[in-house]
Enzyme design. Structure first.
Site, PDB file in Angstrom:
ATOM      1  N   GLN A 102       0.846  -1.195   0.000  1.00 51.91           N
ATOM      2  CA  GLN A 102       0.000   0.000   0.000  1.00 51.91           C
ATOM      3  C   GLN A 102       0.882   1.246   0.000  1.00 51.91           C
ATOM      4  O   GLN A 102       1.775   1.381   0.837  1.00 51.91           O
ATOM      5  CB  GLN A 102      -0.908   0.031   1.224  1.00 51.91           C
ATOM      6  CG  GLN A 102      -1.867   1.215   1.237  1.00 51.91           C
ATOM      7  CD  GLN A 102      -2.536   1.403   2.590  1.00 51.91           C
ATOM      8  OE1 GLN A 102      -1.901   1.845   3.542  1.00 51.91           O
ATOM      9  NE2 GLN A 102      -3.809   1.043   2.680  1.00 51.91           N
ATOM     10  N   TYR A 106      -6.119  11.073   4.054  1.00 50.04           N
ATOM     11  CA  TYR A 106      -4.762  11.267   3.562  1.00 50.04           C
ATOM     12  C   TYR A 106      -4.782  12.054   2.252  1.00 50.04           C
ATOM     13  O   TYR A 106      -5.830  12.505   1.798  1.00 50.04           O
ATOM     14  CB  TYR A 106      -4.064   9.920   3.432  1.00 50.04           C
ATOM     15  CG  TYR A 106      -3.879   9.221   4.760  1.00 50.04           C
ATOM     16  CD1 TYR A 106      -3.308   9.888   5.839  1.00 50.04           C
ATOM     17  CD2 TYR A 106      -4.302   7.906   4.950  1.00 50.04           C
ATOM     18  CE1 TYR A 106      -3.148   9.261   7.069  1.00 50.04           C
ATOM     19  CE2 TYR A 106      -4.147   7.275   6.175  1.00 50.04           C
ATOM     20  CZ  TYR A 106      -3.580   7.953   7.238  1.00 50.04           C
ATOM     21  OH  TYR A 106      -3.423   7.342   8.464  1.00 50.04           O
TER      22      TYR A 106
END
Length: 382
Positions: free
Chosen positions: A106, A178
């Site tokens: 990720q 994010y």
């Protein structure tokens, strides 16, 4: 019972060019096991190898950072943009593959959700807009076109290093407040250019990143995304909005899967009208986040909390008064004292965070800097 409810759980699953041995998987989560330099270490390798040995089909590593401007609140996160990661990650992927499992990397950038003073310098935070972090209180720089190009390059470089290291796929993080989430969501994105305003504009940067990653890794490598399917705050994007995001990304043909999650960082409590949270104890991160957002995390003995809960259940609409000035909590004639340091007490009373408090000394700071330029002029020469 498990097989009856989930008859396909132990069946293989084909995903782009790989076949998972079963449908049991570990979603991305950050353990902060990595070295202070951001490199994969033996603890991280053993952690994943143990799960592979146990029979899991797929694991996704959590929060591998794609650029030096992506700061976190502690050491131990992996720096996916460092070339040295290839060798260390090869040991990780070899261990996982040796036990018959697959593993994806990720990739993420924290944006304004970083914290600069947890690192060894004070790098400027980057985000979609010049906004304040709801958790750490730091302000971010609104990214310019050159910054955005650099971030795209960071995602591409990190994806290529992950591919060279033997990972079976890449997950692009579009969730949990994010950076790419900050571009997509109007909670964060206040831009007035082609990357802000309309849905199409707010999606633009995330689509550019995903397209660049797909082109970098080629057509046979797995690429997925992680989405918050509901921001769960007033004024935030809801399930229907995120389904539209998923459909938009899927229509590009650049991704193979979508990992669904939910939520954003802690605007929610204040936006729902909460001003005080009462508990017998708090974790340091939650406690500091509360103060940064003008909330009081109030610590009381469990016996007192149990008493308050019984009173609230017996009397709906019970009024509880919290006197920050005198550090007292009262319900009717009953009064309890609580601890609160003077600095935080003053900030709560005056509606200030640490930045606002510092601005109260602006004239003294300015006078100091002017005097310093006179006494140490060599520091200011260009």
């Amino acid at each position: 019972m498990t097989v009856e409810r989930y008859p396909h759980l132990f069946e293989p699953l084909r995903l782009r060019g790989i076949t998972l041995r079963n449908r049991i998987m570990q979603s991305a989560h950050a353990m902060a096991f990595n070295s202070p330099e951001g490199l994969t270490n033996n603890r991280d390798i053993y952690y994943h190898a143990a799960r592979a040995k146990g029979g899991i089909g797929l694991m996704i590593t959590g929060n591998r950072l794609i650029h030096p401007t992506s700061n976190t609140f502690c050491r131990g996160y992996s720096y996916g943009y460092r070339e040295e990661m290839v060798e260390r990650d090869r040991a990780l992927t070899d261990a996982v593959h040796g036990f018959g499992a697959h593993i994806f990397a990720q990739l993420n950038h924290f944006g304004v959700m970083g914290e600069t003073h947890a690192m060894d310098d004070y790098r400027v935070l980057w985000s979609a807009s010049n906004i304040k972090s709801p958790i750490f209180g730091e302000m971010a720089k609104a990214m310019e076109r050159a910054d955005m190009d650099e971030i795209v390059e960071g995602w591409v470089r990190s994806a290529q290093y992950s591919q060279q290291a033997g990972f079976d796929g890449i997950e692009v993080h579009l969730a949990h407040s994010y950076l790419l989430h900050q571009f997509i969501s109007p909670l964060f994105n206040k831009r007035e250019d082609e990357y802000g305003g309309s849905y199409e504009n707010r999606m633009r940067f995330a689509l550019e990143v995903i397209k660049a990653v797909r082109e970098a890794v080629g057509p046979d490598f797995v690429v997925g995304i992680r989405l918050s399917m509901d921001e769960m705050v007033p004024g935030g994007m809801e399930i229907a909005d995120w389904i539209k995001v998923a459909q938009t990304v899927e229509a590009t043909g650049h991704i193979d899967y979508i990992m669904a999650t939910a939520g954003v960082y802690q605007w929610a409590l204040r936006d729902f009208g909460v001003r005080v949270v009462i508990a017998p104890s708090f974790g340091d991160i939650f406690r500091n986040n509360c103060f940064n957002n003008g909330l009081l995390p109030l610590t009381l003995e469990q016996s007192v909390i149990d008493q308050l809960l019984k009173q609230a259940q017996a009397c709906p609409g019970l009024e509880v008064e919290v006197d920050v000035e005198r550090r007292l909590l009262s319900v009717g004639a009953e009064v309890w004292c609580f601890d609160l340091d003077e600095g935080r007490r003053q900030r709560l009373l005056h509606g200030l965070d640490e930045v606002g408090e510092s601005l109260g000394y602006a004239s003294r700071i300015r006078a100091y800097e002017e005097q310093r330029q006179l006494s140490e002029p060599w520091l200011f020469r260009r």
